[in-house]
Design a protein around this motif. Structure first.
Motif, short mmCIF file in Angstrom:
data_model
loop_
_atom_site.label_atom_id
_atom_site.label_comp_id
_atom_site.label_asym_id
_atom_site.label_seq_id
_atom_site.Cartn_x
_atom_site.Cartn_y
_atom_site.Cartn_z
N ASP A 91 -9.53 9.12 -10.19
CA ASP A 91 -8.17 9.61 -10.40
C ASP A 91 -7.17 8.98 -9.44
OD1 ASP A 91 -8.97 11.29 -12.46
OD2 ASP A 91 -9.42 12.95 -11.08
N TYR A 92 -7.65 8.56 -8.28
CA TYR A 92 -6.74 7.95 -7.30
C TYR A 92 -7.50 7.01 -6.39
CZ TYR A 92 -8.63 11.32 -3.91
OH TYR A 92 -9.48 12.05 -3.10
N ILE A 93 -6.76 6.10 -5.77
CA ILE A 93 -7.28 5.20 -4.74
C ILE A 93 -6.68 5.63 -3.42
CG2 ILE A 93 -7.16 2.81 -3.89
CD1 ILE A 93 -7.17 2.01 -6.93
N ASP A 94 -7.47 5.63 -2.37
CA ASP A 94 -6.96 6.06 -1.07
C ASP A 94 -6.07 5.01 -0.43
OD1 ASP A 94 -8.53 8.74 -0.32
OD2 ASP A 94 -9.87 7.40 -1.40
N CYS B 230 3.87 2.10 -5.72
CA CYS B 230 2.53 2.57 -6.09
C CYS B 230 2.17 3.89 -5.42
CB CYS B 230 1.48 1.53 -5.71
SG CYS B 230 1.57 -0.02 -6.63
N VAL B 231 2.79 4.17 -4.28
CA VAL B 231 2.38 5.33 -3.48
C VAL B 231 2.75 6.62 -4.20
CG1 VAL B 231 2.63 6.53 -1.28
CG2 VAL B 231 2.60 4.03 -1.35
N GLY B 232 1.77 7.48 -4.38
CA GLY B 232 1.98 8.73 -5.10
C GLY B 232 0.64 9.38 -5.40
N SER B 233 0.56 10.07 -6.51
CA SER B 233 -0.65 10.81 -6.83
C SER B 233 -1.83 9.90 -7.16
CB SER B 233 -0.39 11.74 -8.02
OG SER B 233 0.01 10.99 -9.16
N ARG B 234 -1.56 8.66 -7.62
CA ARG B 234 -2.64 7.74 -7.99
C ARG B 234 -3.02 6.78 -6.86
NH1 ARG B 234 -1.57 4.32 -12.77
NH2 ARG B 234 0.36 3.86 -11.66
N CYS B 235 -2.24 6.77 -5.79
CA CYS B 235 -2.46 5.84 -4.68
C CYS B 235 -1.90 6.49 -3.42
CB CYS B 235 -1.77 4.52 -4.97
SG CYS B 235 -1.80 3.33 -3.60
N LYS B 236 -2.78 6.88 -2.52
CA LYS B 236 -2.34 7.61 -1.33
C LYS B 236 -1.61 6.73 -0.32
CE LYS B 236 -5.62 11.45 -1.22
NZ LYS B 236 -6.58 12.19 -0.35
N ALA B 237 -2.04 5.48 -0.19
CA ALA B 237 -1.46 4.62 0.85
C ALA B 237 -1.65 3.17 0.47
CB ALA B 237 -2.12 4.91 2.20
N ILE B 238 -0.84 2.30 1.09
CA ILE B 238 -0.90 0.87 0.80
C ILE B 238 -1.01 0.09 2.10
CG2 ILE B 238 0.28 0.94 -1.42
CD1 ILE B 238 2.91 0.33 0.03
N GLY B 239 -1.56 -1.12 1.98
CA GLY B 239 -1.72 -1.95 3.17
C GLY B 239 -1.86 -3.41 2.76
N VAL B 240 -2.24 -4.23 3.72
CA VAL B 240 -2.34 -5.67 3.50
C VAL B 240 -3.68 -6.17 4.03
CG1 VAL B 240 0.15 -6.04 3.54
CG2 VAL B 240 -1.16 -6.15 5.68
N SER B 241 -3.97 -7.41 3.69
CA SER B 241 -5.20 -8.05 4.15
C SER B 241 -4.90 -9.51 4.46
CB SER B 241 -6.28 -7.94 3.07
OG SER B 241 -7.52 -8.45 3.51
N ASN B 242 -5.49 -10.02 5.53
CA ASN B 242 -5.32 -11.42 5.95
C ASN B 242 -3.88 -11.73 6.34
OD1 ASN B 242 -8.14 -12.27 5.35
ND2 ASN B 242 -7.55 -11.71 3.26
N PHE B 243 -3.22 -10.78 6.97
CA PHE B 243 -1.86 -10.97 7.47
C PHE B 243 -1.88 -11.20 8.98
CE2 PHE B 243 -0.42 -9.99 3.41
CZ PHE B 243 0.97 -9.87 3.33
N THR B 244 -0.92 -11.96 9.46
CA THR B 244 -0.76 -12.23 10.88
C THR B 244 0.51 -11.54 11.38
OG1 THR B 244 0.55 -14.20 10.40
CG2 THR B 244 -1.84 -14.50 10.64
N GLN B 245 0.76 -11.68 12.70
CA GLN B 245 2.00 -11.13 13.26
C GLN B 245 3.22 -11.71 12.55
OE1 GLN B 245 -0.63 -12.57 14.91
NE2 GLN B 245 -0.44 -12.22 17.12
N LYS B 246 3.19 -13.02 12.29
CA LYS B 246 4.31 -13.70 11.62
C LYS B 246 4.63 -13.06 10.29
CE LYS B 246 5.31 -18.28 9.56
NZ LYS B 246 5.16 -17.92 8.13
N LEU B 247 3.61 -12.84 9.48
CA LEU B 247 3.82 -12.29 8.14
C LEU B 247 4.19 -10.81 8.21
CD1 LEU B 247 0.84 -13.99 6.27
CD2 LEU B 247 3.16 -14.84 6.61
#
Length: 313
Positions: free
Chosen positions: A92-95, A131-148
């Motif tokens: 029902d949702y992704i964390d 996206c954040v709401g009942s179907r997605c609790k939180a969002i983030g990133v992957s393979n990011f640096t300080q610059k990005l």
């Protein structure tokens, strides 16, 4: 939100026979052994097995943190990418929903766009906030640096909850981790145990070098357990993958290192080897205008290195 310190990774490699059953069974075993964090991605091809395991484990869904990632071809429409993962997982949702790589692609995951082309990673982040709401609790990133991250944070309404990056003793990210913590971003480490196979044999030294063996012996643990404990003691989440039931149990039991031991491991990238595994993953490699790229970008564009080749993370 809170997030467990140790989770189970689910990238089992491509073309593995009976992968669905193996992944499903290992996750169920891990959840019943005490794990409460499962990391996956659309590109791993195992989301259906992950969702099935979560549903059949007997562990309440509310106790499990499910992290998944969408590929570069969906940077223009993260809401649709979210639905793809929800349908595949059968949940029902992704964390936590992550942008797998900052580089976008046009139509196909490997038709990669230049860093300045739309959608930029900043534009994608603004779309992800919806996206954040009942179907997605939180969002983030992957393979990011300080610059990005600097560019994202300059316009973000929602701060990324996590940044998942390659991190191990030979690529410790001694600058990136405190930067993320200062910004309220939790770091999740991939390839904490090194590895890399025949293309980067030196990376296997994280499990074999006398330095790590000596410190592990001090605590009666394996070198793998040592590597995970070192990362968690730095307040980094780890997601080791394993199909070995005994190793799954072993990986969740951590030890406490002395400050001197922590410093020895922190300096291993200068005393033993300095390796960025992403440089040696053939499926990520490419070339643009005669210059080597990873997922379509140069190391300078990522913010991994400056023009002189100095590491920045």
């Amino acid at each position: 939100m809170t997030i467990p310190a140790v989770g189970l990774g689910t990238w089992q490699g491509l073309g593995i026979r009976n992968k669905h059953q193996d992944v499903r069974d290992s996750i169920i075993y891990a959840l019943r052994a005490g794990y409460r964090l499962i990391d996956t991605a659309q590109s791993y091809g195992v989301e259906p097995a992950v969702g099935e395991a979560v549903r059949e484990s007997g562990i309440p869904r509310s106790e499990i943190t499910v992290v998944t990632k969408f590929p570069s071809e969906w940077h223009h429409d993260p809401l649709h990418a979210l639905q793809i993962s929800l349908d595949a997982l059968g949940l029902d949702y992704i964390d936590i929903f992550l942008m797998h790589w900052p580089s976008a692609a046009d139509g196909d995951e490997w038709n990669l766009l230049p860093i300045t082309a739309s959608p930029t990673f900043v534009e994608t982040w603004k779309l992800m906030e919806k996206c954040v709401g009942s179907r997605c609790k939180a969002i983030g990133v992957s393979n990011f640096t300080q610059k990005l991250l600097d560019e994202v944070l300059a316009v973000a309404t929602i701060v990324p909850v996590v940044n998942q990056v390659e991190l191990h003793a030979f690529n410790p990210n001694l600058k990136l981790v405190p930067y993320c913590h200062e910004k309220g971003i939790r770091v999740i480490s991939w390839s904490t145990l090194g590895g890399g196979g025949e293309h980067t044999p030196k990376a296997n030294e994280i499990l074999a070098h006398p330095l790590f063996k000596r410190i592990a012996a001090n605590h009666g643990c394996s070198t793998g357990g040592l590597a995970l404990s070192w990362a968690v003691q730095r307040e980094i989440c780890v997601i080791p993958k394993s199909s070995s039931l005994s190793r799954i149990e072993e990986n969740i039991h951590l030890v406490t290192l002395t400050q001197a031991e922590m410093e020895e491991i922190n300096e291993a990238h200068t005393t033993i080897a300095r390796i960025r595994l992403a440089d040696h993953i053939s499926t990520l490699a490419g070339e643009r205008d005669g210059e080597q790229t990873i997922k379509g970008w140069t190391k300078q564009e990522f913010g991994w290195e400056d023009a002189d080749g100095n590491w920045l993370t």
